[in-house]
Motif scaffolding. Structure first.
Motif, PDB file in Angstrom:
ATOM      1  N   TYR A   1      35.724   1.439  72.981  1.00 38.53           N
ATOM      2  CA  TYR A   1      34.399   1.550  72.367  1.00 38.53           C
ATOM      3  C   TYR A   1      33.708   2.824  72.820  1.00 38.53           C
ATOM      4  CZ  TYR A   1      32.235   0.027  76.816  1.00 38.53           C
ATOM      5  OH  TYR A   1      31.825  -0.071  78.124  1.00 38.53           O
TER       6      TYR A   1
ATOM      7  N   ARG B   1      36.727   0.742  68.475  1.00 39.17           N
ATOM      8  CA  ARG B   1      36.543  -0.329  67.510  1.00 39.17           C
ATOM      9  C   ARG B   1      35.072  -0.622  67.234  1.00 39.17           C
ATOM     10  NH1 ARG B   1      40.505  -4.233  67.538  1.00 39.17           N
ATOM     11  NH2 ARG B   1      39.115  -5.346  66.100  1.00 39.17           N
ATOM     12  N   ILE B   2      34.176  -0.150  68.121  1.00 42.78           N
ATOM     13  CA  ILE B   2      32.749  -0.410  67.952  1.00 42.78           C
ATOM     14  C   ILE B   2      31.963   0.695  68.649  1.00 42.78           C
ATOM     15  CG2 ILE B   2      32.701  -1.890  69.998  1.00 42.78           C
ATOM     16  CD1 ILE B   2      30.483  -3.523  68.648  1.00 42.78           C
TER      17      ILE B   2
ATOM     18  N   ILE C   1      33.267   1.721  61.417  1.00 44.89           N
ATOM     19  CA  ILE C   1      33.291   0.723  62.473  1.00 44.89           C
ATOM     20  C   ILE C   1      31.873   0.229  62.749  1.00 44.89           C
ATOM     21  CG2 ILE C   1      35.351   1.729  63.518  1.00 44.89           C
ATOM     22  CD1 ILE C   1      33.637   2.959  65.651  1.00 44.89           C
ATOM     23  N   PRO C   2      31.716  -0.979  63.289  1.00 46.23           N
ATOM     24  CA  PRO C   2      30.383  -1.544  63.522  1.00 46.23           C
ATOM     25  C   PRO C   2      29.572  -0.720  64.526  1.00 46.23           C
ATOM     26  CG  PRO C   2      32.093  -3.226  63.713  1.00 46.23           C
ATOM     27  CD  PRO C   2      32.786  -1.910  63.653  1.00 46.23           C
TER      28      PRO C   2
ATOM     29  N   GLN D   1      26.425  -1.447  67.098  1.00 54.13           N
ATOM     30  CA  GLN D   1      25.615  -2.495  67.719  1.00 54.13           C
ATOM     31  C   GLN D   1      24.507  -1.864  68.558  1.00 54.13           C
ATOM     32  OE1 GLN D   1      26.032  -6.051  67.592  1.00 54.13           O
ATOM     33  NE2 GLN D   1      24.019  -5.944  68.554  1.00 54.13           N
TER      34      GLN D   1
ATOM     35  N   PHE E   1      31.814  -9.184  70.963  1.00 56.87           N
ATOM     36  CA  PHE E   1      32.575  -8.585  69.872  1.00 56.87           C
ATOM     37  C   PHE E   1      34.059  -8.912  70.000  1.00 56.87           C
ATOM     38  CE2 PHE E   1      34.791  -4.952  67.892  1.00 56.87           C
ATOM     39  CZ  PHE E   1      34.269  -5.056  66.606  1.00 56.87           C
TER      40      PHE E   1
ATOM     41  N   SER F   1      36.246 -10.959  67.351  1.00 64.27           N
ATOM     42  CA  SER F   1      37.451 -10.336  66.779  1.00 64.27           C
ATOM     43  C   SER F   1      38.648 -11.270  66.896  1.00 64.27           C
ATOM     44  CB  SER F   1      37.743  -9.008  67.482  1.00 64.27           C
ATOM     45  OG  SER F   1      36.706  -8.080  67.277  1.00 64.27           O
TER      46      SER F   1
END
Length: 381
Positions: A120, A206-207, A231-232, A234, A260, A264
């Protein structure tokens, strides 16, 4: 999860020593306790036939690397013929120290631990400055990348404008730089977004987790989407503004990442249930074994709970083959026994399958299954 990082463990034709050890450093006598744990495992491996050169290289690696950090953690080591094949820090110490001397490495604890950590990017920002951190998908607390960003500010800028005779000035006037501060913030976040994009690419994040000024975050989000990063993102409490704000940011990021990861994993298990209904998945060890041996598994599912784990049969000459009985292998003379998870993982790695941990109610569980690359053929009636 991509299992490709395990391939170096299988680049070997000789037996492999696998060690999973509690290397927690939360007491003043931690080094002595680790030494005693390793001594016990070394004696166990030696009794099973491990050579001295392999034991020596393992001894040199015990307690080194990231496992020297303070706190609770573990270490997984793999070696063969006097050569260290792999060393991994485990975010949690193993429930018990264990060692295996076998033709195949015992890698399940490493895979499970890696699956609970996703790569991340963390961003702390205001409208002028920011810090960007990129973390790999492993339990190492240190970022792979850390960059500071300083954008343009409004110092020495005459935002009121200078009107000549008959012209309007001030905030009620119409002048070129009336919205300069907004444009500056947008320009800053555009440059920052490019830095974030590079950080995402560095670790295949991934985030993206962000904390700081709300309006700057909004501009950053817009710029990230323009760069086709899907990708997300947050948003969490904390950000810039001193050590306390950054500490809150890192704590909030850790909580957001845990949530997360759980979501997932749940999503992957939901996909598994859907694929079962479509005859594109199998549940249980017995139906999974032929799918692995035929390289038909897209994603292998295994649970971390290993109490009562059975042995299966693998082949010295065909690494994707795994069976409940040796006569089900192509060459029974090349067959050997090893823990089920070790053989199933080897088959998955060598056939480029992925991995998902089996959970029950969000908690570690036993069990196995597989999502297949294409639907099974129903037997003709």
């Amino acid at each position: 999860m991509d299992l490709g990082f395990l391939r170096p463990l299988y680049d070997n034709d000789a037996p492999v020593a696998s060690v999973h050890l509690d290397t927690s450093r939360d007491t003043i006598d931690a080094d002595k306790r680790i030494e005693l744990r390793w001594r016990h495992l070394r004696e166990e491996l030696s009794a099973r036939g491990a050579d001295e050169a392999t034991l020596d290289v393992l001894g040199e690696a015990v307690g080194e690397g990231s496992s020297r950090a303070f706190g609770d953690h573990g270490q997984a080591l793999f070696a063969s013929q006097g050569r260290l094949l792999g060393e991994f820090t485990l975010s949690e110490p193993p429930s018990q120290d264990r060692a295996l001397w076998a033709p195949v490495p015992d890698a399940l604890p490493v895979v499970v631990d890696r699956g609970r950590h996703l790569p991340y990017v963390l961003v702390a920002l205001d409208r002028v400055k920011a810090k960007v951190y990129a973390y790999a998908g492993d339990p190492d607390p240190k970022p792979v990348l850390e960059k500071a960003f300083t954008g343009a500010d409004l110092h020495n800028i005459d935002t009121m404008g200078r009107g000549g005779p008959g012209s309007l000035g001030g905030y009620n006037g119409d002048y070129v730089r009336k919205h300069y501060h907004l444009e500056t913030w947008r320009e800053n976040t555009a440059r920052l977004a490019e830095m974030v994009r590079e950080a995402v690419a560095e670790v295949d994040a991934r985030i993206i987790i962000v904390g700081g000024d709300d309006e700057a975050i909004s501009y950053l989000r817009d710029n990230i989407h323009e760069r086709r990063l899907s990708i997300p993102i947050q948003v969490v409490p904390g950000g810039r503004g001193g050590p306390d704000a950054e500490q809150r940011l890192h704590q909030a990021a850790a909580e957001a990442l845990r949530d997360f990861v759980v979501e997932s994993q749940k999503g992957a298990l939901e996909e598994f249930e859907q694929k079962l209904a479509q005859d594109q998945a199998v549940r249980g060890t017995e139906p999974t074994l032929p799918m692995l041996s035929e390289a038909r598994v897209r994603t292998l599912l295994l649970g971390a709970e290993r109490d009562g784990e059975p042995d299966l049969w693998g082949s010295l000459t065909a690494p994707i083959l795994v069976a409940a009985k040796p006569d089900r292998l192509d060459d029974p003379a090349a067959a050997f026994r090893a823990p089920a998870s070790a053989l199933m993982l080897r088959s998955a790695v060598m056939s480029d399958a992925g991995f998902v941990e089996v959970l029950e109610g969000g908690e570690p569980a036993a069990g196995s299954g597989a999502i297949l690359r294409f639907p099974r053929q129903r037997p003709e009636s």
